[in-house]
Design a protein around this motif. Structure first.
Motif, PDB file in Angstrom:
ATOM      1  N   SER A 183       0.818  -1.220   0.000  1.00 49.51           N
ATOM      2  CA  SER A 183       0.000   0.000   0.000  1.00 49.51           C
ATOM      3  C   SER A 183       0.845   1.261   0.000  1.00 49.51           C
ATOM      4  O   SER A 183       0.443   2.280  -0.558  1.00 49.51           O
ATOM      5  N   GLY A 184       2.008   1.219   0.608  1.00 49.26           N
ATOM      6  CA  GLY A 184       2.866   2.403   0.628  1.00 49.26           C
ATOM      7  C   GLY A 184       3.787   2.514  -0.559  1.00 49.26           C
ATOM      8  O   GLY A 184       4.544   3.480  -0.672  1.00 49.26           O
ATOM      9  N   HIS A 185       3.739   1.534  -1.479  1.00 52.42           N
ATOM     10  CA  HIS A 185       4.580   1.523  -2.677  1.00 52.42           C
ATOM     11  C   HIS A 185       6.063   1.672  -2.326  1.00 52.42           C
ATOM     12  O   HIS A 185       6.807   2.383  -2.996  1.00 52.42           O
ATOM     13  N   GLN A 186       6.461   1.019  -1.245  1.00 55.14           N
ATOM     14  CA  GLN A 186       7.840   1.081  -0.807  1.00 55.14           C
ATOM     15  C   GLN A 186       8.531  -0.283  -0.836  1.00 55.14           C
ATOM     16  O   GLN A 186       9.693  -0.383  -0.462  1.00 55.14           O
ATOM     17  N   SER A 187       7.811  -1.329  -1.246  1.00 57.21           N
ATOM     18  CA  SER A 187       8.362  -2.687  -1.204  1.00 57.21           C
ATOM     19  C   SER A 187       8.368  -3.286  -2.608  1.00 57.21           C
ATOM     20  O   SER A 187       7.328  -3.759  -3.081  1.00 57.21           O
ATOM     21  N   PRO A 188       9.481  -3.249  -3.291  1.00 58.98           N
ATOM     22  CA  PRO A 188       9.530  -3.865  -4.627  1.00 58.98           C
ATOM     23  C   PRO A 188       9.504  -5.381  -4.521  1.00 58.98           C
ATOM     24  O   PRO A 188       9.800  -5.968  -3.474  1.00 58.98           O
ATOM     25  N   MET A 189       9.133  -6.027  -5.599  1.00 61.66           N
ATOM     26  CA  MET A 189       9.132  -7.490  -5.652  1.00 61.66           C
ATOM     27  C   MET A 189      10.509  -7.949  -6.118  1.00 61.66           C
ATOM     28  O   MET A 189      10.978  -7.533  -7.179  1.00 61.66           O
ATOM     29  N   LEU A 190      11.150  -8.793  -5.344  1.00 60.54           N
ATOM     30  CA  LEU A 190      12.503  -9.270  -5.644  1.00 60.54           C
ATOM     31  C   LEU A 190      12.418 -10.682  -6.208  1.00 60.54           C
ATOM     32  O   LEU A 190      11.842 -11.575  -5.584  1.00 60.54           O
ATOM     33  N   ILE A 191      13.000 -10.895  -7.371  1.00 60.60           N
ATOM     34  CA  ILE A 191      13.023 -12.206  -8.024  1.00 60.60           C
ATOM     35  C   ILE A 191      14.485 -12.589  -8.231  1.00 60.60           C
ATOM     36  O   ILE A 191      15.234 -11.859  -8.883  1.00 60.60           O
ATOM     37  N   VAL A 192      14.887 -13.714  -7.661  1.00 60.46           N
ATOM     38  CA  VAL A 192      16.274 -14.178  -7.725  1.00 60.46           C
ATOM     39  C   VAL A 192      16.293 -15.521  -8.444  1.00 60.46           C
ATOM     40  O   VAL A 192      15.518 -16.423  -8.102  1.00 60.46           O
ATOM     41  N   CYS A 193      17.157 -15.652  -9.427  1.00 61.27           N
ATOM     42  CA  CYS A 193      17.310 -16.908 -10.166  1.00 61.27           C
ATOM     43  C   CYS A 193      18.758 -17.377 -10.095  1.00 61.27           C
ATOM     44  O   CYS A 193      19.674 -16.567  -9.898  1.00 61.27           O
TER      45      CYS A 193
END
Length: 396
Positions: A183-193
């Motif tokens: 909701s605060g647009h402060q947490s990006p989605m992290l994708i690690v491969c």
């Protein structure tokens, strides 16, 4: 040196261990099949983690079996997810910064078949749409439910079972419902491969249904993913900053040009005024230095008012007074002349309004009406039983 059994030893972090080492000190060498420098920073980060700070410590270290829901779903009675993008697979998720600032949502054209997935109580598995409606088989369906309702999930399976397909479904559902977990647009989605190729393959899948900000960190990006690389993003940001700086310089230059233009116009107006009148000392103050104070500090005789000390300094106060008297006399003469003209015009209007009197006599002769005009010398109204006289005023 290695052939002779000699190995260089380097101690990091500035530790002066060499002074404390003995000649017969033994060391143990640990080798790995992977290149160590690629994992140096990861291992360094693990060394800096203190007890209690390790993410998911109770599952990875303590091996707890009961997995809790995500933190954003806890202590909330009902949380509804919109899973319609999983039904309508052609829907492209858009990230609109302008709408987000206005606290508005992006509108999508969903089909009627997707209504069953519009408001899904995410923790109530019975409220979920059927697997075939989400284009999943039973095992993929259960993996999706677990991923969206648990905070720590491992999905595994042999090749071709749809692990990447389910992973893309999870990402699409989370991106469409970002207002719930971000909701605060402060947490990006992290994708690690594990490999660059696997990362590019997964990001290509996300890029097919998500039009927003994607940043790929790492080298050897594929041709299609190069536009999302951190290097390209930095170059674009640097270019944008340069453009903003150029715009700022342009604004300052335009502002300076306008100030110079106004100053030129002001100086031109003063030069034109100097050709037809005596400039006031206030206008000449920037060029007079101390002379201005000397001129304005002169004491004048009582009851003497001079609009400008420059007039007295030039010795023109008498001529100025005579000019003012002449101007005043001229104004009075003009007023008198205007008054006389007004009186003459009024007299003409009165004369034009004065007309000779005439009487229109209407004789009623039964049954014929005869109209005659008879001049009279006085304003009168004649009446009789057989005639009716009507007085009218007009110019003969």
């Amino acid at each position: 040196m290695l052939g002779q059994g000699l190995v260089d030893v380097f101690f990091e972090d500035g530790l002066n261990w060499e002074a404390d080492l003995l000649e017969d000190t033994r060391f143990v060498m640990v080798e790995t099949t992977a290149y160590f420098e690629a994992y140096r920073h990861v291992l360094k980060g693990l060394q800096e983690i203190e007890e209690g700070q390790f993410p998911f410590e109770k599952y990875i270290i303590a091996c707890e079996n009961e997995v809790s829901p995500p933190k954003y779903l806890r202590n909330r009675r009902t949380v509804q997810f919109d899973l319609r993008p999983l039904v309508d697979e052609n829907i492209v998720i858009r990230e609109d910064e302008a709408l987000r600032r206005q606290r508005r949502i992006v509108n999508y054209q969903f089909s009627a078949e997707s209504r069953c997935a519009e408001s899904v109580e995410i923790l109530n598995l019975r409220s979920w749409p059927r697997p075939d409606q989400l284009h999943l088989d039973q095992s993929q369906y259960e993996a999706l439910q677990t991923a969206l309702t648990k905070e720590f999930v491992v999905t595994q399976g042999p090749p071709g079972t749809g692990k990447t397909y389910v992973g893309l479904k999870i990402v699409k559902a989370l991106l469409h419902n970002a207002s719930i977990w971000n909701s605060g647009h402060q947490s990006p989605m992290l994708i690690v491969c594990y490999t660059n190729h696997a990362l590019d393959q997964f990001l290509e899948g996300i890029d097919s249904f998500f039009k927003g900000n994607i940043i790929r960190v790492g080298g050897r990006a594929g041709e299609d993913m190069a536009k999302h690389s951190l290097k390209v993003k930095k170059q674009a940001l640097r270019k944008l900053q340069d453009m903003r700086q150029i715009a700022g310089v342009r604004f300052n230059c335009t502002k300076s040009m306008m100030e110079v233009k106004l100053e030129i116009e002001r100086s031109g107006a003063q030069m034109e005024a100097s050709e037809r009148e005596i400039l006031h000392e206030d206008m000449l103050r920037p060029f007079m230095d101390n002379c201005y104070d000397q001129m304005t500090c002169v004491e004048l005789p009582q009851q003497q008012e001079i609009p400008s000390m420059m007039v007295e300094w030039l010795g023109l106060e008498q001529m100025l007074g005579e000019t003012q008297v002449a101007v005043q006399q001229g104004r009075e003469d003009d007023n008198l002349h205007d008054k006389q003209e007004d009186e003459i015009a009024l007299s003409k209007r009165i004369c034009n309004a004065s007309v000779r009197l005439s009487t229109v006599t209407t004789k009623f002769v039964n049954p014929t009406i005869v109209l005659t005009t008879m001049p009279v010398h006085e304003s009168s109204l004649l009446t009789s039983s057989n005639t009716t006289s009507v007085e009218c005023h007009g110019q003969q």
